[in-house]
Write an enzyme that holds these catalytic residues in place. Structure first.
Site, PDB file in Angstrom:
ATOM      1  CG  ASP A  10      -1.875   1.173   1.266  1.00 47.95           C
ATOM      2  OD1 ASP A  10      -2.406   1.531   0.190  1.00 47.95           O
ATOM      3  OD2 ASP A  10      -2.082   1.772   2.335  1.00 47.95           O
ATOM      4  CB  SER A  11       0.176   4.812  -0.420  1.00 49.43           C
ATOM      5  OG  SER A  11      -0.924   4.913   0.469  1.00 49.43           O
ATOM      6  CE1 TYR A  42       1.983   5.114  -3.930  1.00 51.06           C
ATOM      7  CE2 TYR A  42       0.690   3.094  -4.110  1.00 51.06           C
ATOM      8  CZ  TYR A  42       1.915   3.734  -4.016  1.00 51.06           C
ATOM      9  OH  TYR A  42       3.059   2.974  -4.023  1.00 51.06           O
ATOM     10  N   GLY A  43      -3.778   8.552  -3.837  1.00 51.24           N
ATOM     11  CA  GLY A  43      -5.093   9.005  -4.319  1.00 51.24           C
ATOM     12  C   GLY A  43      -5.083  10.091  -5.383  1.00 51.24           C
ATOM     13  CB  CYS A  73      -3.326  -0.086  -2.430  1.00 48.69           C
ATOM     14  SG  CYS A  73      -3.431   1.551  -3.173  1.00 48.69           S
ATOM     15  CG  ASN A  74      -9.817  -0.058  -1.985  1.00 48.33           C
ATOM     16  OD1 ASN A  74     -10.775  -0.744  -2.298  1.00 48.33           O
ATOM     17  ND2 ASN A  74      -9.297  -0.086  -0.773  1.00 48.33           N
ATOM     18  CB  THR A  75      -5.577   4.147  -5.235  1.00 48.11           C
ATOM     19  OG1 THR A  75      -6.263   4.695  -4.102  1.00 48.11           O
ATOM     20  CG2 THR A  75      -5.416   5.213  -6.284  1.00 48.11           C
ATOM     21  CD  GLU A 151       0.550   6.431   6.105  1.00 46.60           C
ATOM     22  OE1 GLU A 151      -0.432   5.826   5.662  1.00 46.60           O
ATOM     23  OE2 GLU A 151       1.646   5.880   6.299  1.00 46.60           O
ATOM     24  CB  CYS A 182      -9.464   4.182   0.932  1.00 43.71           C
ATOM     25  SG  CYS A 182      -7.813   4.678   1.491  1.00 43.71           S
ATOM     26  CB  THR A 183      -6.466  -0.477   2.632  1.00 43.22           C
ATOM     27  OG1 THR A 183      -5.421   0.337   2.086  1.00 43.22           O
ATOM     28  CG2 THR A 183      -6.934  -1.478   1.607  1.00 43.22           C
ATOM     29  CG  HIS A 184      -4.905   4.827   4.660  1.00 42.95           C
ATOM     30  ND1 HIS A 184      -4.418   4.376   3.466  1.00 42.95           N
ATOM     31  CD2 HIS A 184      -3.831   5.315   5.346  1.00 42.95           C
ATOM     32  CE1 HIS A 184      -3.107   4.590   3.412  1.00 42.95           C
ATOM     33  NE2 HIS A 184      -2.732   5.158   4.546  1.00 42.95           N
TER      34      HIS A 184
HETATM   35  N1  DGL Z   1      -4.847   2.961   1.041  1.00 38.33           N
HETATM   36  C1  DGL Z   1      -4.892   3.241  -0.340  1.00 38.33           C
HETATM   37  C2  DGL Z   1      -6.205   2.846  -0.968  1.00 38.33           C
HETATM   38  O1  DGL Z   1      -6.769   1.863  -0.556  1.00 38.33           O
HETATM   39  C3  DGL Z   1      -4.230   4.516  -0.840  1.00 38.33           C
HETATM   40  C4  DGL Z   1      -4.527   5.781  -0.111  1.00 38.33           C
HETATM   41  C5  DGL Z   1      -3.659   6.921  -0.626  1.00 38.33           C
HETATM   42  O2  DGL Z   1      -2.417   6.797  -0.561  1.00 38.33           O
HETATM   43  O3  DGL Z   1      -4.215   7.910  -1.134  1.00 38.33           O
HETATM   44  O4  DGL Z   1      -6.696   3.456  -1.881  1.00 38.33           O
END
Ligand code: DGL
Length: 273
Positions: A10-11, A42-43, A73-75, A151, A182-184
């Site tokens: 992930d990011s 990453y978004g 990471c969904n993105t 984060e 989003c995994t966060h």
């Molecule tokens: N956790 C990531 C996701 O699931 C990326 C979030 C990010 O870095 O913007 O999309």
């Protein structure tokens, strides 16, 4: 049976919500987790930028002879999964398809998705749900700052202030369930639940993604049997102490990571000795 590790990336700390699920469903597996905090978030990134970073991470994980990688990471799953499947020899599991397939036949008519701007722009959630046979409406809604706030470990007031604005379109659409796209986000599920009014079920794609990884490994006879304690290795491309502290808070245990560098010229992640 195979002792080769499962890779996740992930990011930043977000994918740890997937790692947590993996240790519930597949506790005997060796894992390698890559947190690209140097390039977080990453978004806001374009598909081209993201593909370069994701491929560099996958090349890095390939060196460790991974038997499967979960894009935690969904993105990345929205923008890079399909092309990466053509490029790498190991099976790749994304965050979006497994939940879409599992919920396609559910009785939900109005489904909300909360995700990064790139995931929302890709429209991948709606596409995958539709392709899986879902006939309800999918309302995707971006919350651009949220992953970074998680984060950093932002305070509740700030977090919920930002969230209240983000989820307004979902409340307006009267969605029945919300996918944490989003995994966060699972790490702040309580706050999301509160700003949504406290009675909308939240869905975490991680459990579906890990279940898919498990069935792929089972079918290929690649599960590890628990002969000794599993190994967990974490790599981080940005500041190591910041990552270890935050990851430790979120997982409730001590986290030790290894630093990797990024060679801008070659576009590769490298070990730092
Ligand atoms: N956790 C990531 C996701 O699931 C990326 C979030 C990010 O870095 O913007 O999309």
């Amino acid at each position: 049976m195979s002792c080769r590790p499962i890779g996740l990336f992930d990011s930043g700390v977000g994918g740890l919500s997937v790692l947590r699920e993996l240790s519930r469903q597949l506790p005997q597996e060796n894992v390698i987790y890559f947190a690209d905090t140097f390039h977080m978030p990453y978004g806001p990134r374009s598909a081209v930028e993201l593909q370069k970073l994701v491929y560099a991470i996958l090349h890095f994980l390939q060196e460790y002879n991974v038997k499967l990688v979960i894009m935690a990471c969904n993105t990345s799953s929205a923008l890079v999964l399909e092309s990466a499947r053509q490029e790498f020899p190991f099976p790749l599991v994304g965050m979006i398809q497994p939940i879409a397939k599992s919920l396609a036949a559910s009785s939900i008519r109005r489904l909300g998705v909360l995700a990064t701007e790139a995931t929302v722009r890709s429209d991948k959630y709606a596409q995958e749900f539709r392709q899986a046979g879902f006939t309800g409406e999918v309302y995707s809604c971006a919350c651009p700052a949220l992953a970074s706030l998680v984060e950093e470990g932002a305070g509740l007031d700030h977090l919920e202030g930002v969230l209240t604005e983000c989820v307004a379109p979902l409340r307006q659409a009267q969605v029945e369930s919300v996918v944490l796209g989003c995994t966060h986000y699972p790490f702040v599920a309580e706050s999301i639940n509160r700003v949504l009014g406290g009675c909308i079920p939240l869905l975490n794609p991680a459990s579906y993604a890990v279940a898919q990884a498990k069935s792929l490994l089972t079918a290929r006879h690649l599960l590890r049997s628990a002969t000794s304690a599993p190994r967990e290795t974490l790599f981080v491309s940005g500041d190591i102490l910041t990552f270890e502290r935050r990851a430790g808070q979120l997982l409730g245990r001590q986290i030790v990571a290894t630093q990797v560098g990024f060679s801008r010229q070659e576009g590769y992640f490298t070990h730092i000795y």
